[in-house]
Design a protein around this motif. Structure first.
Motif, PDB file in Angstrom:
ATOM      1  N   TYR A  70       0.829  -1.211   0.000  1.00  0.00           N
ATOM      2  CA  TYR A  70       0.000   0.000   0.000  1.00  0.00           C
ATOM      3  C   TYR A  70       0.861   1.259   0.000  1.00  0.00           C
ATOM      4  O   TYR A  70       0.602   2.199  -0.761  1.00  0.00           O
ATOM      5  CB  TYR A  70      -0.941   0.004   1.216  1.00  0.00           C
ATOM      6  CG  TYR A  70      -2.231  -0.740   0.976  1.00  0.00           C
ATOM      7  CD1 TYR A  70      -3.406  -0.050   0.703  1.00  0.00           C
ATOM      8  CD2 TYR A  70      -2.275  -2.124   1.023  1.00  0.00           C
ATOM      9  CE1 TYR A  70      -4.600  -0.733   0.482  1.00  0.00           C
ATOM     10  CE2 TYR A  70      -3.461  -2.813   0.802  1.00  0.00           C
ATOM     11  CZ  TYR A  70      -4.627  -2.110   0.534  1.00  0.00           C
ATOM     12  OH  TYR A  70      -5.798  -2.786   0.300  1.00  0.00           O
ATOM     13  N   LYS A 111      -7.034   9.604   2.069  1.00  0.00           N
ATOM     14  CA  LYS A 111      -7.501   9.151   0.755  1.00  0.00           C
ATOM     15  C   LYS A 111      -8.400   7.934   0.968  1.00  0.00           C
ATOM     16  O   LYS A 111      -7.929   6.872   1.368  1.00  0.00           O
ATOM     17  CB  LYS A 111      -6.315   8.815  -0.145  1.00  0.00           C
ATOM     18  CG  LYS A 111      -6.712   8.599  -1.582  1.00  0.00           C
ATOM     19  CD  LYS A 111      -5.491   8.617  -2.476  1.00  0.00           C
ATOM     20  CE  LYS A 111      -5.924   8.621  -3.926  1.00  0.00           C
ATOM     21  NZ  LYS A 111      -4.791   8.734  -4.817  1.00  0.00           N
ATOM     22  N   ILE A 158      -3.977   6.325   4.405  1.00  0.00           N
ATOM     23  CA  ILE A 158      -4.781   5.399   3.608  1.00  0.00           C
ATOM     24  C   ILE A 158      -5.189   4.210   4.469  1.00  0.00           C
ATOM     25  O   ILE A 158      -4.575   3.927   5.487  1.00  0.00           O
ATOM     26  CB  ILE A 158      -4.030   4.929   2.333  1.00  0.00           C
ATOM     27  CG1 ILE A 158      -2.678   4.302   2.685  1.00  0.00           C
ATOM     28  CG2 ILE A 158      -3.859   6.070   1.351  1.00  0.00           C
ATOM     29  CD1 ILE A 158      -1.913   3.754   1.488  1.00  0.00           C
ATOM     30  N   ASN A 196     -10.817   4.756   0.201  1.00  0.00           N
ATOM     31  CA  ASN A 196     -10.918   3.628  -0.743  1.00  0.00           C
ATOM     32  C   ASN A 196      -9.685   3.453  -1.626  1.00  0.00           C
ATOM     33  O   ASN A 196      -9.793   3.080  -2.794  1.00  0.00           O
ATOM     34  CB  ASN A 196     -12.170   3.769  -1.616  1.00  0.00           C
ATOM     35  CG  ASN A 196     -13.430   3.881  -0.791  1.00  0.00           C
ATOM     36  OD1 ASN A 196     -13.642   3.115   0.150  1.00  0.00           O
ATOM     37  ND2 ASN A 196     -14.267   4.861  -1.103  1.00  0.00           N
ATOM     38  N   PHE A 197      -8.517   3.714  -1.079  1.00  0.00           N
ATOM     39  CA  PHE A 197      -7.272   3.565  -1.833  1.00  0.00           C
ATOM     40  C   PHE A 197      -7.006   2.089  -2.124  1.00  0.00           C
ATOM     41  O   PHE A 197      -7.116   1.241  -1.246  1.00  0.00           O
ATOM     42  CB  PHE A 197      -6.100   4.148  -1.033  1.00  0.00           C
ATOM     43  CG  PHE A 197      -4.792   4.038  -1.746  1.00  0.00           C
ATOM     44  CD1 PHE A 197      -4.410   4.977  -2.676  1.00  0.00           C
ATOM     45  CD2 PHE A 197      -3.938   2.970  -1.498  1.00  0.00           C
ATOM     46  CE1 PHE A 197      -3.206   4.866  -3.348  1.00  0.00           C
ATOM     47  CE2 PHE A 197      -2.729   2.851  -2.166  1.00  0.00           C
ATOM     48  CZ  PHE A 197      -2.360   3.808  -3.092  1.00  0.00           C
ATOM     49  N   ALA A 208       1.123   4.139  -2.853  1.00  0.00           N
ATOM     50  CA  ALA A 208       0.768   5.528  -2.548  1.00  0.00           C
ATOM     51  C   ALA A 208       1.893   6.485  -2.943  1.00  0.00           C
ATOM     52  O   ALA A 208       1.642   7.542  -3.538  1.00  0.00           O
ATOM     53  CB  ALA A 208       0.449   5.671  -1.058  1.00  0.00           C
ATOM     54  N   CYS A 263       1.794  10.277  -4.940  1.00  0.00           N
ATOM     55  CA  CYS A 263       1.434  11.319  -3.971  1.00  0.00           C
ATOM     56  C   CYS A 263       2.555  12.337  -3.806  1.00  0.00           C
ATOM     57  O   CYS A 263       3.714  12.063  -4.102  1.00  0.00           O
ATOM     58  CB  CYS A 263       1.043  10.706  -2.625  1.00  0.00           C
ATOM     59  SG  CYS A 263       2.422  10.191  -1.575  1.00  0.00           S
TER      60      CYS A 263
END
Length: 194
Positions: free
Chosen positions: A58, A147, A122, A149-150, A62, A66
């Motif tokens: 994750y 954020k 997230i 529903n990443f 990200a 980002c």
């Protein structure tokens, strides 16, 4: 099922040469099912198996898009806790953790953030503990974005798995070494101890 997924991706079973799976932390049952399934496939196909910390996948995903220099990955672990980790931006394929994935209270993950730092949050634990994140950000002076529903990138997960595999192929040759990472005992284990 696996064959349908491979057919949709136009991949043949014999084209596979490596299996990767998220190993947690997370839901006890979910982690157990994911790792058991990956181990079974790796065993049947006689392929190496790479286990990845789910939070690393994750965070790496990200950071790909980002602007923030830090990422908080937090999933609801019930009982006022999150399965969480805190990361800082780095040039590595595997993101650099400041606080490694584990079972924490949300405040512990936020305690060392400084004024002016920018944080991307997230995971459903970030949404669940929005008030706590906001209060800590206000008192510490860091800026944050949650954020919703990443979803992580499969491409990033593949790059991470290949990176780990290529560093030490012998480590991943047997599916037996890839185990779930639960981060805490199950309720049944806790009850048995009492």
């Amino acid at each position: 099922n696996l064959l349908n997924i491979l057919n949709q991706a136009k991949i043949k079973m014999q084209d596979l040469n490596l299996i990767a799976t998220g190993i947690g932390p997370g839901s006890f049952t979910g982690v157990r099912i994911a790792v058991s399934t990956a181990r079974m496939i790796a065993q049947i196909l006689e392929l190496p198996l790479v286990g990845l910390i789910t939070h690393d996948i994750y965070a790496a995903s990200a950071f790909e898009s980002c602007e923030e220099e830090k990422v908080l990955v937090a999933f609801d672990a019930k009982k006022g806790r999150v399965f969480g980790a805190l990361y800082k931006k780095s040039n590595s394929v595997i993101p650099e953790s400041i606080i490694p994935a584990g079972d924490y209270e949300i405040d512990f993950l936020l305690k060392d953030l400084q004024k002016g730092e920018r944080l991307l949050c997230i995971g459903d634990g970030s949404s669940l503990y929005r008030k706590e994140i906001s209060a800590t950000a206000e008192s510490s002076g860091f800026k944050y974005t949650i954020k919703e529903n990443f979803l992580p990138s499969g491409d990033i997960a593949c790059k991470m798995a290949l990176n780990l595999y290529n560093k030490d192929k012998s480590k991943y040759e047997s599916y037996i070494v890839t185990l779930p990472f639960y981060a805490r005992m199950s309720d049944a284990e806790v009850a048995r101890i009492r």
